[in-house]
Write an enzyme that holds these catalytic residues in place. Structure first.
Site, PDB file in Angstrom:
ATOM      1  N   LYS A  54     -10.056   8.155   2.080  1.00  0.00           N
ATOM      2  CA  LYS A  54      -9.635   9.307   2.848  1.00  0.00           C
ATOM      3  C   LYS A  54      -9.036  10.442   2.168  1.00  0.00           C
ATOM      4  O   LYS A  54      -9.349  11.727   2.069  1.00  0.00           O
ATOM      5  CB  LYS A  54      -8.631   9.141   4.201  1.00  0.00           C
ATOM      6  CG  LYS A  54      -9.042   7.812   5.136  1.00  0.00           C
ATOM      7  CD  LYS A  54      -7.981   7.670   6.242  1.00  0.00           C
ATOM      8  CE  LYS A  54      -6.562   6.981   5.745  1.00  0.00           C
ATOM      9  NZ  LYS A  54      -7.153   5.629   5.217  1.00  0.00           N
ATOM     10  N   ARG A  89      -3.112   7.199  14.415  1.00  0.00           N
ATOM     11  CA  ARG A  89      -3.700   5.692  14.041  1.00  0.00           C
ATOM     12  C   ARG A  89      -3.174   4.872  15.156  1.00  0.00           C
ATOM     13  O   ARG A  89      -3.583   3.684  15.120  1.00  0.00           O
ATOM     14  CB  ARG A  89      -2.891   5.216  12.848  1.00  0.00           C
ATOM     15  CG  ARG A  89      -3.599   4.921  11.718  1.00  0.00           C
ATOM     16  CD  ARG A  89      -2.481   4.440  10.552  1.00  0.00           C
ATOM     17  NE  ARG A  89      -2.307   5.604   9.595  1.00  0.00           N
ATOM     18  CZ  ARG A  89      -2.586   5.504   8.273  1.00  0.00           C
ATOM     19  NH1 ARG A  89      -2.803   4.319   7.769  1.00  0.00           N
ATOM     20  NH2 ARG A  89      -2.609   6.522   7.245  1.00  0.00           N
ATOM     21  N   ARG A 139      -6.241   0.854  -7.439  1.00  0.00           N
ATOM     22  CA  ARG A 139      -6.045   2.452  -7.333  1.00  0.00           C
ATOM     23  C   ARG A 139      -4.828   2.615  -8.191  1.00  0.00           C
ATOM     24  O   ARG A 139      -3.923   1.961  -8.440  1.00  0.00           O
ATOM     25  CB  ARG A 139      -5.611   2.806  -5.983  1.00  0.00           C
ATOM     26  CG  ARG A 139      -5.196   4.079  -5.752  1.00  0.00           C
ATOM     27  CD  ARG A 139      -5.050   4.789  -4.415  1.00  0.00           C
ATOM     28  NE  ARG A 139      -4.478   3.700  -3.422  1.00  0.00           N
ATOM     29  CZ  ARG A 139      -4.231   3.991  -2.234  1.00  0.00           C
ATOM     30  NH1 ARG A 139      -5.125   4.735  -1.654  1.00  0.00           N
ATOM     31  NH2 ARG A 139      -3.455   3.318  -1.311  1.00  0.00           N
ATOM     32  N   ARG A 167       0.910   2.562  -6.278  1.00  0.00           N
ATOM     33  CA  ARG A 167       1.644   2.881  -5.256  1.00  0.00           C
ATOM     34  C   ARG A 167       2.305   1.488  -4.714  1.00  0.00           C
ATOM     35  O   ARG A 167       1.797   0.483  -4.928  1.00  0.00           O
ATOM     36  CB  ARG A 167       0.857   3.281  -4.056  1.00  0.00           C
ATOM     37  CG  ARG A 167       0.855   4.717  -3.546  1.00  0.00           C
ATOM     38  CD  ARG A 167      -0.084   4.976  -2.744  1.00  0.00           C
ATOM     39  NE  ARG A 167       0.142   4.517  -1.539  1.00  0.00           N
ATOM     40  CZ  ARG A 167      -0.897   4.812  -0.391  1.00  0.00           C
ATOM     41  NH1 ARG A 167      -1.607   5.571  -0.560  1.00  0.00           N
ATOM     42  NH2 ARG A 167      -0.987   4.291   0.786  1.00  0.00           N
ATOM     43  N   ARG A 174      -1.633  -4.543   5.619  1.00  0.00           N
ATOM     44  CA  ARG A 174      -2.033  -3.151   5.909  1.00  0.00           C
ATOM     45  C   ARG A 174      -3.371  -3.243   6.637  1.00  0.00           C
ATOM     46  O   ARG A 174      -3.575  -2.567   7.539  1.00  0.00           O
ATOM     47  CB  ARG A 174      -2.076  -2.153   4.638  1.00  0.00           C
ATOM     48  CG  ARG A 174      -0.605  -1.734   4.363  1.00  0.00           C
ATOM     49  CD  ARG A 174      -0.769  -1.069   2.898  1.00  0.00           C
ATOM     50  NE  ARG A 174      -1.570   0.302   2.862  1.00  0.00           N
ATOM     51  CZ  ARG A 174      -2.008   0.395   1.886  1.00  0.00           C
ATOM     52  NH1 ARG A 174      -1.716   0.003   0.549  1.00  0.00           N
ATOM     53  NH2 ARG A 174      -2.709   1.723   1.561  1.00  0.00           N
TER      54      ARG A 174
HETATM   55  P1  AP5 Z   1      -8.290   6.708  -1.414  1.00  0.00           P
HETATM   56  O1  AP5 Z   1      -9.035   7.811  -1.275  1.00  0.00           O
HETATM   57  O2  AP5 Z   1      -6.741   6.540  -2.186  1.00  0.00           O
HETATM   58  O3  AP5 Z   1      -8.106   5.820   0.009  1.00  0.00           O
HETATM   59  P2  AP5 Z   1      -7.472   6.110   1.410  1.00  0.00           P
HETATM   60  O4  AP5 Z   1      -8.139   6.007   2.598  1.00  0.00           O
HETATM   61  O5  AP5 Z   1      -6.826   7.386   1.263  1.00  0.00           O
HETATM   62  O6  AP5 Z   1      -6.395   5.051   1.305  1.00  0.00           O
HETATM   63  P3  AP5 Z   1      -4.848   5.014   1.640  1.00  0.00           P
HETATM   64  O7  AP5 Z   1      -4.310   3.633   1.241  1.00  0.00           O
HETATM   65  O8  AP5 Z   1      -4.048   6.225   1.305  1.00  0.00           O
HETATM   66  O9  AP5 Z   1      -4.964   4.707   3.222  1.00  0.00           O
HETATM   67  P4  AP5 Z   1      -3.662   4.145   3.984  1.00  0.00           P
HETATM   68  O10 AP5 Z   1      -4.166   4.455   5.316  1.00  0.00           O
HETATM   69  O11 AP5 Z   1      -3.225   2.873   3.822  1.00  0.00           O
HETATM   70  O12 AP5 Z   1      -2.229   4.920   3.495  1.00  0.00           O
HETATM   71  P5  AP5 Z   1      -1.500   6.249   3.940  1.00  0.00           P
HETATM   72  O13 AP5 Z   1      -0.808   6.723   2.879  1.00  0.00           O
HETATM   73  O14 AP5 Z   1      -2.190   7.039   4.889  1.00  0.00           O
HETATM   74  O15 AP5 Z   1      -9.200   5.629  -2.051  1.00  0.00           O
HETATM   75  C1  AP5 Z   1      -8.668   4.264  -2.478  1.00  0.00           C
HETATM   76  C2  AP5 Z   1      -9.069   3.772  -3.759  1.00  0.00           C
HETATM   77  O16 AP5 Z   1     -10.638   3.503  -3.638  1.00  0.00           O
HETATM   78  C3  AP5 Z   1      -8.905   4.828  -4.904  1.00  0.00           C
HETATM   79  O17 AP5 Z   1      -8.285   4.267  -6.066  1.00  0.00           O
HETATM   80  C4  AP5 Z   1     -10.399   5.502  -5.108  1.00  0.00           C
HETATM   81  O18 AP5 Z   1     -10.403   5.887  -6.317  1.00  0.00           O
HETATM   82  C5  AP5 Z   1     -11.273   4.568  -4.516  1.00  0.00           C
HETATM   83  N1  AP5 Z   1     -12.287   4.941  -4.125  1.00  0.00           N
HETATM   84  C6  AP5 Z   1     -12.492   6.036  -3.230  1.00  0.00           C
HETATM   85  N2  AP5 Z   1     -13.790   6.258  -2.863  1.00  0.00           N
HETATM   86  C7  AP5 Z   1     -14.524   5.359  -3.620  1.00  0.00           C
HETATM   87  C8  AP5 Z   1     -15.824   5.131  -3.406  1.00  0.00           C
HETATM   88  N3  AP5 Z   1     -16.459   5.692  -2.590  1.00  0.00           N
HETATM   89  N4  AP5 Z   1     -16.292   4.046  -4.261  1.00  0.00           N
HETATM   90  C9  AP5 Z   1     -15.656   3.609  -5.015  1.00  0.00           C
HETATM   91  N5  AP5 Z   1     -14.186   3.770  -5.224  1.00  0.00           N
HETATM   92  C10 AP5 Z   1     -13.681   4.586  -4.512  1.00  0.00           C
HETATM   93  O19 AP5 Z   1      -0.364   5.422   4.740  1.00  0.00           O
HETATM   94  C11 AP5 Z   1       0.753   4.800   3.959  1.00  0.00           C
HETATM   95  C12 AP5 Z   1       1.610   4.310   4.965  1.00  0.00           C
HETATM   96  O20 AP5 Z   1       2.444   5.319   5.792  1.00  0.00           O
HETATM   97  C13 AP5 Z   1       1.071   3.205   6.187  1.00  0.00           C
HETATM   98  O21 AP5 Z   1       0.732   1.966   5.889  1.00  0.00           O
HETATM   99  C14 AP5 Z   1       2.060   3.594   7.119  1.00  0.00           C
HETATM  100  O22 AP5 Z   1       3.089   2.541   6.961  1.00  0.00           O
HETATM  101  C15 AP5 Z   1       2.399   4.807   6.968  1.00  0.00           C
HETATM  102  N6  AP5 Z   1       1.789   5.610   8.044  1.00  0.00           N
HETATM  103  C16 AP5 Z   1       0.956   6.662   7.502  1.00  0.00           C
HETATM  104  N7  AP5 Z   1       0.291   7.463   8.711  1.00  0.00           N
HETATM  105  C17 AP5 Z   1       0.815   6.727   9.444  1.00  0.00           C
HETATM  106  C18 AP5 Z   1       0.677   6.905  11.160  1.00  0.00           C
HETATM  107  N8  AP5 Z   1      -0.368   7.874  11.610  1.00  0.00           N
HETATM  108  N9  AP5 Z   1       1.118   6.008  11.962  1.00  0.00           N
HETATM  109  C19 AP5 Z   1       2.158   5.240  11.496  1.00  0.00           C
HETATM  110  N10 AP5 Z   1       2.264   4.834  10.224  1.00  0.00           N
HETATM  111  C20 AP5 Z   1       1.748   5.703   9.409  1.00  0.00           C
END
Ligand code: AP5
Ligand code: ZN
Length: 216
Positions: free
Chosen positions: A13, A88, A127, A160, A171
């Site tokens: 994402k 979510r 990552r 991270r 997660r």
């Molecule tokens: P990346 O693009 O970083 O993946 P992502 O989908 O953004 O993953 P996140 O870990 O950021 O998602 P998340 O939902 O857990 O975390 P968030 O910050 O939203 O890619 C991942 C890796 O893969 C990278 O190294 C990249 O280079 C590689 N990659 C990407 N595309 C690729 C491809 N095509 N091929 C190969 N490699 C690839 O949330 C964090 C925390 O915040 C949550 O756990 C929760 O506690 C809280 N939170 C956030 N939003 C909410 C909500 N709406 N409600 C409640 N709690 C929330």
């Protein structure tokens, strides 16, 4: 363009969001980034969010809905937005729908980046992120030119806190449990577009642009 990006942790994402907002000129609203910023600043919101994030749990709906609401009311969101990582849960999706209806600015597309769960642990544990400019790397799939250093701004990369293996597993479990009902919610409204997230990053971007060019 008013769109949102869905996908399990590590689906890509954040990686795709960087490119989408550049092309369509809309603000990137990522709840995870907003919480991490609050944690860094040590604000009351950050202290509360950290308790959940460190354990791989979701931050409570009232808190999350509150920060997104405030952000969507800022003037720059009037020209469109890309939401990333929100909603979510079904209560979050319902709150978003009500707010956007109130503003007269309904969603136009929901993109779901689909990646099998087995690939996600490797993506997350490998990552690395730039703490200064936010660029996202992977030790194997997207290595920087110089190991451990951001290509864009030269800052040392870091992992991270929630990308440790034990937190990653939690997660994935917590997020997978919420996923199906949310996909059904948007499918029923005719807004859902599924994108295969397993090909290389540029191919996934291309598939997303093709969809967004049609709906925007
Ligand atoms: P990346 O693009 O970083 O993946 P992502 O989908 O953004 O993953 P996140 O870990 O950021 O998602 P998340 O939902 O857990 O975390 P968030 O910050 O939203 O890619 C991942 C890796 O893969 C990278 O190294 C990249 O280079 C590689 N990659 C990407 N595309 C690729 C491809 N095509 N091929 C190969 N490699 C690839 O949330 C964090 C925390 O915040 C949550 O756990 C929760 O506690 C809280 N939170 C956030 N939003 C909410 C909500 N709406 N409600 C409640 N709690 C929330
Ligand atoms: Zn950087």
């Amino acid at each position: 363009m008013r769109a949102l990006l869905m996908g399990l942790p590590g689906a890509g994402k954040g990686t795709q969001a960087e490119r989408i907002v550049k092309r369509y000129g809309v603000p990137h609203i990522a709840t995870g980034d907003m919480f991490r910023r609050a944690v860094e600043l040590g604000t009351p919101l950050g202290l509360e969010a950290k308790r959940y994030m460190d354990q791989g749990l979701l931050v409570p709906d009232e808190v999350t809905i509150g920060i997104v609401r405030e952000r969507l009311l800022e003037p720059d969101a009037a020209r469109g937005f890309l939401l990333d990582g929100f909603p979510r849960t079904i209560p979050q999706a319902e709150a978003l729908e009500a707010l956007l209806a109130e503003l007269g600015r309904p969603l136009e597309a929901v993109l779901y980046i689909a990646v099998p769960r087995d690939d996600l642990v490797e993506r997350l544990t490998g990552r690395r992120i730039c703490p200064k400019c936010g660029a996202i790397y992977h030790v194997k799939f997207r290595p920087p030119r110089v190991e451990g250093i951001c290509d864009i701004c030269g800052t040392p990369l870091k992992q991270r806190d929630d990308d440790r293996e034990e937190v990653v597993v939690k997660r994935l479990e917590v997020n997978a449990a919420q996923l199906e009902p949310l996909l059904a919610f948007y499918r029923e409204k005719g807004l859902l577009y599924e994108v295969d997230g397993t090909p290389p990053v540029d191919e996934v971007t291309q598939a997303i642009f093709e969809i967004l060019d049609r709906v925007k």
